[in-house]
Design a protein around this motif. Structure first.
Motif, mmCIF file in Angstrom:
data_model
loop_
_atom_site.group_PDB
_atom_site.id
_atom_site.type_symbol
_atom_site.label_atom_id
_atom_site.label_comp_id
_atom_site.label_asym_id
_atom_site.label_seq_id
_atom_site.Cartn_x
_atom_site.Cartn_y
_atom_site.Cartn_z
ATOM 1 N N ALA A 95 56.169 -8.507 34.202
ATOM 2 C CA ALA A 95 56.927 -7.310 34.577
ATOM 3 C C ALA A 95 56.026 -6.259 35.199
ATOM 4 N N GLY A 96 54.776 -6.160 34.719
ATOM 5 C CA GLY A 96 53.855 -5.195 35.299
ATOM 6 C C GLY A 96 53.489 -5.551 36.724
ATOM 7 N N LYS A 97 53.237 -6.822 36.996
ATOM 8 C CA LYS A 97 52.903 -7.236 38.366
ATOM 9 C C LYS A 97 54.098 -7.056 39.303
ATOM 10 N N GLU A 98 55.283 -7.364 38.805
ATOM 11 C CA GLU A 98 56.476 -7.190 39.628
ATOM 12 C C GLU A 98 56.696 -5.716 39.961
ATOM 13 N N TYR A 99 56.424 -4.867 38.999
ATOM 14 C CA TYR A 99 56.585 -3.430 39.249
ATOM 15 C C TYR A 99 55.586 -2.950 40.286
ATOM 16 N N GLU A 100 54.358 -3.459 40.251
ATOM 17 C CA GLU A 100 53.369 -3.072 41.252
ATOM 18 C C GLU A 100 53.790 -3.535 42.646
ATOM 19 N N ARG A 101 54.334 -4.752 42.759
ATOM 20 C CA ARG A 101 54.792 -5.236 44.071
ATOM 21 C C ARG A 101 55.964 -4.389 44.582
ATOM 22 N N GLN A 102 56.861 -4.037 43.653
ATOM 23 C CA GLN A 102 58.009 -3.228 44.079
ATOM 24 C C GLN A 102 57.554 -1.845 44.551
ATOM 25 N N LYS A 103 56.519 -1.298 43.937
ATOM 26 C CA LYS A 103 56.018 -0.002 44.398
ATOM 27 C C LYS A 103 55.420 -0.122 45.797
ATOM 28 N N GLN A 104 54.710 -1.206 46.095
ATOM 29 C CA GLN A 104 54.147 -1.396 47.439
ATOM 30 C C GLN A 104 55.256 -1.563 48.485
ATOM 31 N N LEU A 105 56.290 -2.313 48.098
ATOM 32 C CA LEU A 105 57.399 -2.486 49.038
ATOM 33 C C LEU A 105 58.144 -1.183 49.269
ATOM 34 N N PHE A 106 58.294 -0.398 48.214
ATOM 35 C CA PHE A 106 58.991 0.878 48.377
ATOM 36 C C PHE A 106 58.185 1.837 49.256
ATOM 37 N N ALA A 107 56.821 1.750 49.146
ATOM 38 C CA ALA A 107 56.001 2.607 49.993
ATOM 39 C C ALA A 107 56.171 2.266 51.472
ATOM 40 N N LYS A 108 56.463 1.023 51.776
ATOM 41 C CA LYS A 108 56.662 0.594 53.175
ATOM 42 C C LYS A 108 58.128 0.667 53.598
ATOM 43 N N ARG A 109 58.957 1.227 52.723
ATOM 44 C CA ARG A 109 60.376 1.406 53.011
ATOM 45 C C ARG A 109 61.139 0.084 53.130
ATOM 46 N N TYR A 110 60.668 -0.945 52.419
ATOM 47 C CA TYR A 110 61.354 -2.233 52.480
ATOM 48 C C TYR A 110 62.456 -2.347 51.426
ATOM 49 N N ILE A 111 62.358 -1.588 50.329
ATOM 50 C CA ILE A 111 63.365 -1.627 49.269
ATOM 51 C C ILE A 111 63.845 -0.211 48.995
ATOM 52 N N SER A 112 64.945 -0.164 48.268
ATOM 53 C CA SER A 112 65.525 1.143 47.949
ATOM 54 C C SER A 112 64.928 1.710 46.664
ATOM 55 N N GLN A 113 65.263 2.958 46.393
ATOM 56 C CA GLN A 113 64.819 3.604 45.168
ATOM 57 C C GLN A 113 65.430 2.941 43.942
ATOM 58 N N ALA A 114 66.637 2.453 44.058
ATOM 59 C CA ALA A 114 67.300 1.794 42.932
ATOM 60 C C ALA A 114 66.575 0.524 42.520
ATOM 61 N N ALA A 115 66.094 -0.253 43.518
ATOM 62 C CA ALA A 115 65.353 -1.467 43.196
ATOM 63 C C ALA A 115 64.053 -1.148 42.490
ATOM 64 N N LEU A 116 63.391 -0.049 42.940
ATOM 65 C CA LEU A 116 62.149 0.348 42.277
ATOM 66 C C LEU A 116 62.413 0.811 40.857
ATOM 67 N N ASP A 117 63.474 1.546 40.665
ATOM 68 C CA ASP A 117 63.801 2.001 39.311
ATOM 69 C C ASP A 117 64.117 0.836 38.391
ATOM 70 N N ALA A 118 64.788 -0.176 38.921
ATOM 71 C CA ALA A 118 65.101 -1.345 38.099
ATOM 72 C C ALA A 118 63.841 -2.087 37.682
ATOM 73 N N ALA A 119 62.866 -2.205 38.599
ATOM 74 C CA ALA A 119 61.611 -2.875 38.262
ATOM 75 C C ALA A 119 60.833 -2.074 37.213
ATOM 76 N N GLU A 120 60.855 -0.736 37.357
ATOM 77 C CA GLU A 120 60.156 0.091 36.364
ATOM 78 C C GLU A 120 60.817 -0.015 34.985
#
Length: 346
Positions: free
Chosen positions: A109-134
């Motif tokens: 879960a920690g690694k997935e959250y780190e990947r989701q943060k990188q994707l969110f920084a590049k605008r590839y995913i939404s804020q909701a997806a990042l919140d779900a990973a966190e």
């Protein structure tokens, strides 16, 4: 016989020898009895250990190891007995396995959250997806903490299957045998510290109040010491409560450390100095003047005709070379110091 005695002086005069006369007995020595300034009062007491612990079971199980018996000396932390802990050990192992699995999920879960943060920084995913990973990562953290707490409980329960001595002392009793079933609250082993003993007595309220005002006491343990032991006021504790039925106050007297031969539960007697009113008609006489014949105890007292007369008395405690007479004498009486010579004169 009388004719022979009359002939002795005549024969001595005829033969020129000095006459023989019967020697008169030496006068008896008397002692005037002395009144006691204050009487000694006593109360029955018992010896008890300051630290006396009854160890009980906290878990259920069969006793598979018993290492001590009554009378053994134990060290602090020494294992006394062991209860079957196979089920508890398996439960603890299962809890540890669950913790390991939860920690692995936390890493994922920690690694997935780190990947989701990188994707969110590049605008590839939404804020909701990042919140779900966190949220998933934080849930994995909480799961690890909960399972670690459960594993701690299981390990603690597993440790309760081993009974250890809380301090260095002596095993007073072992109430179970190998193979018995231990249940929560059932007494297993009793341990006490022989280095810290005290004497406990129950006194009347006015007597306890006299001890509160200061002054030492004496402790007598029959069979342990020939004389009473003096105890200072600092070692006396008068409890601030009274028994509602007997209206007595518990008094505790600390005994010297490491007193050899003293055992908890032994009979003892507590002595303390009474007031002037407690002296009554008790007096002191030399101990050598006392006559003991079977069950009778008495002394020879000079009578009105100057001859010794045997009088029965009741004795109290011994005070050096003097003994206290509780009844039978009064101040001013003269007691013969040599009872055997007084018996011959009488």
């Amino acid at each position: 016989m009388r004719h022979r005695l009359w002939l002795l002086p005549v024969l001595a005069a005829l033969s020129g020898l000095p006459s023989v006369q019967a020697a008169e007995p030496a006068p008896l020595a008397y002692h005037a009895v002395q009144p006691t300034q204050a009487g000694w009062l006593s109360s029955d007491a018992r010896v008890e250990a300051v630290r006396d612990t009854v160890l009980s079971a906290q878990v259920a199980g069969a006793i598979v190891a018993l290492h001590v018996k009554a009378g053994d000396r134990v060290r602090a932390g020494q294992e006394l007995l062991r209860i079957d802990a196979r089920m508890a050990s398996q439960g603890a192992a299962a809890s540890q396995a669950q913790v390991a699995a939860a920690q692995a999920n936390l890493q994922v879960a920690g690694k997935e959250y780190e990947r989701q943060k990188q994707l969110f920084a590049k605008r590839y995913i939404s804020q909701a997806a990042l919140d779900a990973a966190e949220a998933q990562w934080r849930a994995a953290q909480a799961q690890v903490q909960a399972l670690q707490a459960q594993a701690g409980v299981a390990a603690t329960q597993s440790g309760l299957h081993v009974l250890k001595a809380p301090y260095a002392g002596v095993v007073a009793s072992v109430s179970v045998a190998l193979g018995d079933m231990a249940m929560p609250g059932r007494p297993l082993v009793s341990v006490y510290d022989p280095a810290l003993l005290r004497v406990t007595a129950s006194l009347a309220e006015e007597q306890a109040q006299r001890l509160r005002s200061g002054g030492g006491v004496q402790v007598e343990i029959p069979g342990l010491a020939a004389r009473r032991m003096d105890v200072g006021a600092a070692q006396i504790q008068v409890l601030p409560t009274a028994d509602p039925l007997s209206h007595t106050v518990p008094v505790r007297v600390q005994l010297p450390a490491d007193l050899p031969g003293a055992l908890p539960g032994s009979f003892a007697r507590l002595w303390w100095q009474g007031g002037a009113a407690d002296a009554g008609g008790r007096v002191l006489v030399p101990a050598k003047a006392v006559v003991r014949r079977a069950e009778m105890t008495g002394v020879y007292v000079r009578g009105g005709n100057g001859q010794p007369q045997l009088r029965q008395v009741r004795l109290g405690p011994l005070q050096g070379e003097m003994v206290e007479v509780l009844s039978g004498l009064r101040a001013g009486d003269q007691v013969a110091l040599e009872p055997q010579a007084a018996a011959k004169v009488r």
